[in-house]
Design a protein around this motif. Structure first.
Motif, PDB file in Angstrom:
ATOM      1  N   ASP A 166      50.745  46.460  60.447  1.00  0.00           N
ATOM      2  CA  ASP A 166      50.064  47.361  61.358  1.00  0.00           C
ATOM      3  C   ASP A 166      50.795  48.701  61.424  1.00  0.00           C
ATOM      4  O   ASP A 166      52.021  48.760  61.308  1.00  0.00           O
ATOM      5  N   LEU A 176      46.294  55.874  54.697  1.00  0.00           N
ATOM      6  CA  LEU A 176      46.199  54.412  54.659  1.00  0.00           C
ATOM      7  C   LEU A 176      46.036  53.845  56.067  1.00  0.00           C
ATOM      8  O   LEU A 176      45.299  52.870  56.271  1.00  0.00           O
ATOM      9  N   ALA A 177      46.695  54.465  57.017  1.00  0.00           N
ATOM     10  CA  ALA A 177      46.578  54.006  58.404  1.00  0.00           C
ATOM     11  C   ALA A 177      45.158  54.236  58.915  1.00  0.00           C
ATOM     12  O   ALA A 177      44.581  53.383  59.596  1.00  0.00           O
ATOM     13  N   GLN A 187      42.914  51.764  57.455  1.00  0.00           N
ATOM     14  CA  GLN A 187      43.093  50.473  58.137  1.00  0.00           C
ATOM     15  C   GLN A 187      42.237  50.380  59.403  1.00  0.00           C
ATOM     16  O   GLN A 187      41.534  49.392  59.612  1.00  0.00           O
ATOM     17  N   THR A 188      42.283  51.436  60.202  1.00  0.00           N
ATOM     18  CA  THR A 188      41.494  51.415  61.442  1.00  0.00           C
ATOM     19  C   THR A 188      40.000  51.468  61.152  1.00  0.00           C
ATOM     20  O   THR A 188      39.202  51.023  61.962  1.00  0.00           O
ATOM     21  N   SER A 229      47.235  49.396  50.260  1.00  0.00           N
ATOM     22  CA  SER A 229      46.957  49.353  51.705  1.00  0.00           C
ATOM     23  C   SER A 229      48.274  49.144  52.438  1.00  0.00           C
ATOM     24  O   SER A 229      49.281  48.783  51.822  1.00  0.00           O
ATOM     25  N   LEU A 230      48.278  49.412  53.734  1.00  0.00           N
ATOM     26  CA  LEU A 230      49.479  49.158  54.525  1.00  0.00           C
ATOM     27  C   LEU A 230      49.740  47.655  54.569  1.00  0.00           C
ATOM     28  O   LEU A 230      48.810  46.863  54.666  1.00  0.00           O
ATOM     29  N   SER A 231      51.010  47.291  54.497  1.00  0.00           N
ATOM     30  CA  SER A 231      51.366  45.877  54.538  1.00  0.00           C
ATOM     31  C   SER A 231      51.275  45.321  55.946  1.00  0.00           C
ATOM     32  O   SER A 231      51.009  44.136  56.142  1.00  0.00           O
ATOM     33  N   GLU A 284      39.370  48.331  52.977  1.00  0.00           N
ATOM     34  CA  GLU A 284      40.344  47.404  52.387  1.00  0.00           C
ATOM     35  C   GLU A 284      41.525  48.121  51.756  1.00  0.00           C
ATOM     36  O   GLU A 284      42.669  47.865  52.073  1.00  0.00           O
ATOM     37  N   ARG A 285      41.239  49.032  50.833  1.00  0.00           N
ATOM     38  CA  ARG A 285      42.316  49.722  50.111  1.00  0.00           C
ATOM     39  C   ARG A 285      41.817  51.034  49.539  1.00  0.00           C
ATOM     40  O   ARG A 285      40.615  51.258  49.394  1.00  0.00           O
TER      41      ARG A 285
END
Lengths: 147, 147
Positions: free
Chosen positions: B71, B16-17, B20-21, B67-69, B25-26
């Motif tokens: 950072d 997930l991290a 994110q980078t 997804s991560l909530s 989105e998810r």
DNA sequence: TCAATATGTATCTTTTATCATTGCATATCA
DNA sequence: TGATATGCAATGATAAAAGATACATATTGA
């Protein structure tokens, strides 16, 4: 099933340490088994590595049994842990993960390193305590309990 | 069977991290399951406490996923460990030992205290690392692997 | 010397924590 | 409204650990 080898081996070693201070020559696997509410075979299985490592001395035959090889102050809980758990690590990750991305290609190694650090820190903590220390902690707990 | 919830949850969080980078989105539980070579149900079971704790955000329905909530730099490996393992301790001793002597009357409590210390030291170690740290460690490992 | 009793060890069975699988209700979006 | 996601319950399979049993071997004492 949960692995209770370490707590069990620890209790056995504490019993042997107590016997030592009480002047008891040796304890049989049956006596030790009674103390942990288990069976002599399990006790003897646990004793094997402790004997091989020289922490415990065993005498066979009638009136046989086991005793600590040295003074309880010379044995650390780390020694007991290392010997009874062998190469088993505290954590093991998933194995044979398909390598598909940055994460899946490297987590295995990453987690292995992390697990190594954890093992090290746990052993550090355990190696600061001797069996003799532990026995006196038991006495403290017992005194608190008596109140 | 060996408990692989933490290494698995960790890998999911790393995925997930990474997403994110990468501006993704998810990810769906099926995608995460593929990454760990497992099944979506297991993934979702592991996600429950992570969602409840607010580390992960879930959206239902078609095109849903997680997804991560926050950072990745705000989430430590300790957070992940605490949440996914709940109240489970790293060590558990034998229970219901018959109380017959100094040792058998007090080892249970003694070992419990010891296990608490171990848990604490492990959490200490894990709380010093963030997910973002871990991700950059993965990159370092990947670079070493490429050679 | 031999009976009693201990350890050493192999093998089989039982137990149980963990993960996999299946099925379905519910939510969301094109 | 159909496709597809999560949420969740229930059941089944797997494997690690402990228990149980059996017996060879060692030691001691009557």
């Amino acid at each position: 099933m949960i692995d209770v080898r370490f707590p069990t081996a620890l209790q056995m070693m504490l019993s042997l340490a107590l016997a030592q201070t009480a002047g008891v020559e040796r304890l049989s696997s049956a006596q030790l088994a009674e103390g942990i509410d288990s069976n002599p075979t399990f006790v003897r299985r646990l004793l094997v590595p402790l004997i091989q490592a020289g922490l415990v001395h065993s005498t066979m035959g009638r009136d046989g049994g086991v005793s600590l090889s040295t003074d309880a102050a010379m044995i650390t809980l780390g020694d007991i842990y290392k010997v009874t758990m062998g190469n088993k690590k505290l954590w093991t990750g998933r194995s044979d993960i398909p390598h598909r991305c940055l994460v899946s290609c490297n987590v295995e190694r990453f987690f292995g390193n992390l697990a190594d650090e954890v093992d090290e820190s746990v052993l550090d903590l355990l190696s600061k305590r001797t069996l003799a220390d532990a026995l006196s902690e038991l006495r403290t707990l017992d005194a608190a309990r008596a109140q």
